[in-house]
Design a protein around this motif. Structure first.
Motif: not given
Length: 469
Positions: A1-8, A26-29
């Motif tokens: 997945m594209i990297a996204l912050t938890l707040d996003r 960050i979730v980037n996995g």
């Protein structure tokens, strides 16, 4: 997945950050629903489930490296909490998938639907698209409101194609999946009898399948509807879309055609592919004459993406079977051939399988081991009897009917007075295995076909494992 912050992600999914989770984490996995698949940077989605509750595995997922847990019940782990139970978690997942697709404007989404052949066509499509650029596709028949977003969420900035199989259990389901991942190209394979019990009639099935072409962008924005010219219900969907229509099939009017179609002595289809004034000979690795239409659908997509006819023929010829239990052929040491086509069944696919068995058998003794076809509704009995009559026309020597729900197949065969074959009725998988152990001789061929709930893949596994041992 594209990297996204938890707040996003929280904003997209309408969830709340809680526990030790931090907005800038960050979730980037990958996004996973099995804690055993969690890796550093992943997002673990906790669902209730019938036998286990994913929330109970939140700690295991985080210990494996998951950045956070998306769920509907508070857990002692970094979490994105959704109100409303599993349904809202799945809805949150759909919103996240849509947001990711919107961030990838260069990724072409291609949807495939139909009463039969979806998984094989999707597998073919994914293989040939991967020759052009990075491609994401679901494993097996991962085609529902959960599998669909999970597949999409595997995409990232490098992804060029997202090939999706879209299925429906009712009206509105395909339209929903198309909102999750809006397709630019939509492929409709056929409208048959699968799920007749849920839809009621073929016209309603056609309405549901046509939701795919209705979701396409118009022709000016690149929308393309790839429709089977040999199925009246499918080609009739041309009136339901503003996308450009590309037809395929055996009909002379089809834009993408197969000519000089036949099977080699191993049951693999071959034909001349004709698009415009260009032609090329195609030799498929897939077994069965029904694979020609699947291959033509894929050829039409490739041509729309700019691939030449000769290169399309090469790509189709090099693609193989991916998903299990779909015309899997195993040659035992004693010469017995086991054809495992037990993943699913409906009247159309059952007929195609019997025609393939007739081709493969040639001068050999042929066994057809058939289970019931599920979800046919009021036509259940009549369709099973019709398949029984078809068995008698297909060169089958021994028919083994498994389970009481498939009894109509045996009755249909018995009604044909001059059929020289033998019909055996067995109660279950274990009895089917026992009968086949007793009767199979070297050089025989046995094919297994039934709906998934019939479990006939277990018969194939027993026959092949025992032979290997």
């Amino acid at each position: 997945m594209i990297a996204l912050t938890l707040d996003r992600i929280a904003e997209i999914t309408r969830s709340r950050i809680r526990g030790s989770a931090q907005p800038t984490d960050i979730v980037n996995g990958p996004v996973v629903i099995d804690s055993r698949q969690a890796v550093p940077g992943s997002l673990f989605v906790a669902l209730g489930g019938e036998r286990v509750d994913g929330h109970d595995f939140a700690d295991a997922a985080v210990s494996a490296g998951a950045t956070a847990v998306l769920g509907s019940r508070p857990v002692d782990a970094p979490q994105l909490l959704v109100d409303g139970g599993d349904d809202e978690v799945v809805a949150a997942l759909a919103r996240l998938a849509r947001a990711v697709v919107d961030e990838l404007p260069d990724a072409d989404v291609i949807g495939v639907t139909g009463s039969s052949g979806k998984t094989t066509t999707k597998d073919l499509l994914a293989q040939v698209l991967s020759r052009i650029g990075p491609t994401i596709a679901p494993p097996g028949s991962f085609n529902n409101e959960l599998g669909h977003p999970l597949t999409v969420l595997r995409a990232d900035e490098t992804t060029r194609f997202i090939a999706l199989e879209v299925a429906a259990r009712g009206l509105g389901h395909i339209a929903h999946l198309c909102r999750v991942a809006p397709p630019r190209i939509g492929v409709v394979l056929n409208v048959g009898s699968a799920h007749m019990g849920e839809f009621g009639d073929r016209a309603t099935i056609a309405r549901a399948k046509g939701e795919l072409v209705e979701a396409l962008p118009d022709a000016d924005r690149g929308g393309v509807a790839v429709l089977n010219a040999d199925d009246d219900a499918v080609i009739g969907m041309a009136a339901r879309t503003s996308a450009r229509v590309v037809s395929y099939g055996l009909a002379d009017t089809a834009d993408v055609r197969a000519e000089q179609v036949d099977l080699d002595d191993t049951g693999r289809a071959r034909f001349t592919l004709a698009i415009g004034g260009a032609t090329a000979r195609v030799q498929l690795r897939l077994i069965g004459i029904h694979q020609v239409h699947n291959a033509l659908a894929v050829a039409a997509v490739l041509h729309e993406l700019g691939t030449g006819v000769a290169d399309i023929a090469t790509a189709l010829g090099e693609a193989g079977s991916v998903s299990r239990w779909r015309m899997e052929v195993t040659e035992r040491a004693d010469g017995v051939t086991v054809v495992n086509d037990a993943y699913n069944a409906n009247p159309e696919s059952m007929g195609a399988a019997l025609r393939t068995l007739a081709t493969l058998a040639s001068e050999r003794r042929a066994f057809a081991v058939l289970g019931h076809m599920a979800e046919l509704g009021p036509s259940h009995r009549a369709e099973h009897e019709r398949i029984g009559r078809l068995v008698t026309e297909s060169g089958v020597d021994v028919l083994v009917v498994v389970g009481e729900q498939a009894a109509g197949i045996a009755d249909g065969a018995a009604a044909v007075a001059d059929w020289p074959g033998e019909t055996l009725r067995v109660a279950d998988v274990a009895e089917a295995v026992a009968v086949l152990r007793e009767r199979l001789r070297p050089k025989d061929i046995v094919m297994l076909k039934g709906s998934r709930v019939a479990g006939l893949e277990k018969v194939a596994e027993q026959l092949t494992v025992e032979a290997a041992e």
